[in-house]
Design a protein around this motif. Sequence first.
Motif, PDB file in Angstrom:
ATOM      1  N   SER A 255      11.267 -37.756 -41.984  1.00 53.59           N
ATOM      2  CA  SER A 255      10.788 -36.306 -41.947  1.00 53.59           C
ATOM      3  C   SER A 255      10.495 -36.153 -43.454  1.00 53.59           C
ATOM      4  N   SER A 256       9.440 -34.997 -43.557  1.00 48.15           N
ATOM      5  CA  SER A 256       8.988 -34.753 -44.875  1.00 48.15           C
ATOM      6  C   SER A 256       8.238 -33.346 -44.744  1.00 48.15           C
ATOM      7  N   HIS A 263      13.085 -37.755 -46.332  1.00 52.93           N
ATOM      8  CA  HIS A 263      14.069 -38.303 -45.887  1.00 52.93           C
ATOM      9  C   HIS A 263      13.429 -39.816 -45.611  1.00 52.93           C
ATOM     10  N   TYR A 264      13.834 -40.743 -46.181  1.00 50.55           N
ATOM     11  CA  TYR A 264      13.215 -41.930 -46.187  1.00 50.55           C
ATOM     12  C   TYR A 264      14.225 -43.008 -45.689  1.00 50.55           C
ATOM     13  N   GLY A 343      21.956 -49.346 -44.964  1.00 47.89           N
ATOM     14  CA  GLY A 343      22.215 -48.041 -44.553  1.00 47.89           C
ATOM     15  C   GLY A 343      23.115 -47.106 -45.156  1.00 47.89           C
ATOM     16  N   HIS A 344      23.237 -47.420 -46.599  1.00 42.85           N
ATOM     17  CA  HIS A 344      23.907 -46.618 -47.531  1.00 42.85           C
ATOM     18  C   HIS A 344      22.906 -45.286 -47.889  1.00 42.85           C
ATOM     19  N   ALA A 345      23.412 -44.216 -48.128  1.00 45.67           N
ATOM     20  CA  ALA A 345      22.200 -43.184 -48.187  1.00 45.67           C
ATOM     21  C   ALA A 345      22.549 -42.494 -49.550  1.00 45.67           C
ATOM     22  N   VAL A 346      21.634 -42.279 -50.235  1.00 49.00           N
ATOM     23  CA  VAL A 346      21.553 -41.710 -51.487  1.00 49.00           C
ATOM     24  C   VAL A 346      20.776 -40.127 -51.509  1.00 49.00           C
ATOM     25  N   THR A 347      21.485 -39.374 -51.855  1.00 50.30           N
ATOM     26  CA  THR A 347      20.937 -37.900 -51.799  1.00 50.30           C
ATOM     27  C   THR A 347      20.434 -37.221 -53.041  1.00 50.30           C
ATOM     28  N   ARG A 372      16.328 -37.801 -49.490  1.00 46.73           N
ATOM     29  CA  ARG A 372      17.452 -38.799 -49.046  1.00 46.73           C
ATOM     30  C   ARG A 372      16.854 -39.909 -48.798  1.00 46.73           C
ATOM     31  N   TYR A 373      17.494 -41.069 -49.429  1.00 54.26           N
ATOM     32  CA  TYR A 373      17.149 -42.378 -49.415  1.00 54.26           C
ATOM     33  C   TYR A 373      18.124 -43.345 -48.763  1.00 54.26           C
TER      34      TYR A 373
END
Length: 927
Positions: A255-256, A263-264, A343-347, A372-373
């Motif tokens: 989404s963008s 969100h990538y 699968g780990h997400a960095v915000t 969010r990556y």
Amino acid sequence: MSASTARIDTVRIDRRTDGAYADSPLPRVSWTVVDAPGWWQASARIRLDGEDVAEIEGDESSFVDWPFAPVLPHSAHTLEVQATSTNGETTAWSEPVRFVATFLADGEWVAERIGLATPSVVAAPALLRAEFDAEEDVVAAHLSSTAEGVFQIELNGQDVDDSVLKPGWSSYQYRTVHDAVDVTALVVPGRNALGIRLAGGWWTEEYGFAGEGRRVYGEQPSVAAQLLLVRADGSTRVIATGSGWRATDEGPVVSSGIYAGEHYDARRRIGAWSTPGFDDSAWSPVSSTGIDRAPEAMLAEPVRRTGEVAVKRVLTSPSGNTILDFGQNLVGRLRITVSGDAGHAVTLRHAEVLEDGELGLRPLRFAAATDRYVLAGDAVETWEPEFTFHGFRYAQIDDWPGEFEPASVTAIVIGSDMRRTGWFDSSNPLVNRLHENIVWGMRGNFLALPTDCPQRDERLGWTGDVQVFSPTASFLYDSDAFLSSWLRDVAAEQAAHDGVCPVVVPWVLPGDTYPAAAWGDAAVVVPSVLHERFGDRRALAEQYESMGAWADALLRVAGERMLWEGMFQFGDWLDPAAPPEHPEDVRADPDLVASAALIRALDLVTAAAATLGHHDDHDHYCALAERARDAFCAEYLTPAGRMMSDAPTAYAVALRYDIVRDPSTRETLGQRLAELLRREGYRMATGFVGTPLVQDALVDGGHADVAERLLLQTENPSWLYAVTMGATTVWERWDSLLEDGSVNPGDMTSFNHYAFGAVADWLHRRLAGLAPAAPGYRRLRIAPVLLPSFDHAGAVHDTPYGRAEVSWRRDGDDVLLEVTVPANTTAEIDVPGLPNEELGAGTHGWRIPGSVRRPAAPISPDSALSEVIDRAGAYDLLVEELNAHAPASAHRLRHRTRWVPQRTLRSELDGIPAEVLESIADRLSAL
């Protein structure tokens, strides 16, 4: 013709500054000459493609009309210039400049808009692709593309250019633009592939306030592109978007949004998808629709990455969050380099300020400004969001895997890629920082179009901000192409709204448009500025109908009384006297301000008519302006020379809009303006309308000392207050950050708004002394205001004719002044202590004798408050003593005292202990 040391330095094709482009068949040509003292052009020669030579008679070297046959679409040419002076010196031919035509022929646009046929969500990002074959003898390939959304194109796995968020934002209902990229080097014989990354951007954004945003344009983005292949024999073939393309919304951009962020998910990356042979059988057919209006060639510079800023500090908030401080409020996004499990997400969260040590999110309102990556699990992954941007100094990094290293994150600055053309320096470091803040504010808010702010759920083309800032913008950067492009949207919106220039362009707010003084005036002010500062007569001609339409719209509301009354107005918006929750509750009567704006609009249309030779229009609007001027003076000016609205902005507009012309009355008005500002303790008492005018009004009226005190004031409200509070851009409010470090409680607080930064134009023109006296700086006016508090000041500006410089510095009691006048221009000198004279090209210097300073009369507690505030050091002394011994009195003195001649300091300090008053008296006498 004799040999010459003079040489052609630059050759330009029309307006853009990021390269040489012709956006129409008849581009204009400009050139500058250097190393040429006393140079004045007599004639020039222009050589096209090394063969055709056109003889140009006369002295013009900026925006010279095209002297050859019209340029053909997609064509590429070289251009050289040679010039001859009036004394017979001739330059060598300039280095050849290669330029390309970016426009299309009538009827040439054939590409259809394509997008997702069955998107899974609203505003879904997409990947789209198609393959084609290219012949062995393809010698040129021209790619033209546009979108209702934002996009980038890949050709055989490579981005076709370095622009971002293209094609920017325009009033989509009326006008779209296409870029033009030479992709010859990327096309290979045989099989090729085109891929497009697409997101909603401004097209699918929700606009509105208080969480009630709505989509204005559409729910899904679309893109259109066509690739023209040219073979050696001159034959052509077009590869265009259409029903044969395929698409997916299962790419890595989940989404963008402009406000929301991006969100990538790197696990969803698709390898080699834009190269030949990729299996797209699982992708879906696109939706495909024709277009009802061909896009026009992009007039302005695109948005690009224009800089990088490293992390300055890593902070830990009271709640334990990791916050990065980049030391500069900027506009762009973060580039991260990270390793971790799949699968780990960095915000990444963004904000301009901290509150109580935490990220200050309240000013963002409903903008999430969060990226969010999700990691793919590769050894090292580097990512930067593509289809969003943020305004921030601070970023909170949540859930970083492993130990955080500051070098892993870099702030990427983005903005419209204009050429820097103006610089300022002085002996006062706070004023220099203020100027730098203004530059950063422009860098962040000149992004595709001139916005009000870059961080919250707004980022709109507010017309009031840019009309006051356009003179500053035109000095700092060559913004001619940028503002000319936006003015086409202004004209389109006016045509759709009965001549009314909306307060926001593009118009995306709920409800109907309405005329608002100082906001809609952008329709007449900005074209006039482009003509004055760049000599761009075409900009004036292109907007002339728009200018007249705005004036006519105002005349309809003014009626027979010729006064603009009783309607909603923003007025002197954000006057510091207005409460935080009601920024429109200002001192200056909004009807007075509106009626003054009517006069200025009529005057500007009158001047444009004269310049363009529309003589009947000139006479018509001139007569109407005089009627409005008479009506204004009868309604708002007393016989004694007071404004009925006794506020600084009322006096400033009457003086600077040249409404009151009687010299003695103007002197009285100027005196009253100075008195009002002294009464405020030399703090700002104006908002969006009055602030850009007040310094000039004071200097013109002989009150440069008051202008100096205003400029150097550091208490709130003032320009330097924000600087002392650590600001690195200009704030929306004088007190966006309160003295205790808390954010202003109003629900509208931005820390990157350039409107109050319009003072930079005064710094350039008056303090440094470098001003235009004829369109495009063909004639310079050198008239520095030698303020006693400054040891030196100077400005440098790359005018359309070359670099101009003014600098002055003190040498004992004298002042040394140095001026550089570009070739093919002249300068008029108006400096006390020097004879008025006219200078030719070259560098000139003078020593200005100093004046004898008379000793100041002593002051005491029995001195008038006006005398006390005017004595250097007295105010600081009082605050220091009272803070130490009578804090309540110190607060009253700072915030409640009116520094008038009718009251004494003793009466103002009534009630403080006698020993404190005695100490104050002793220290005052020592001054």
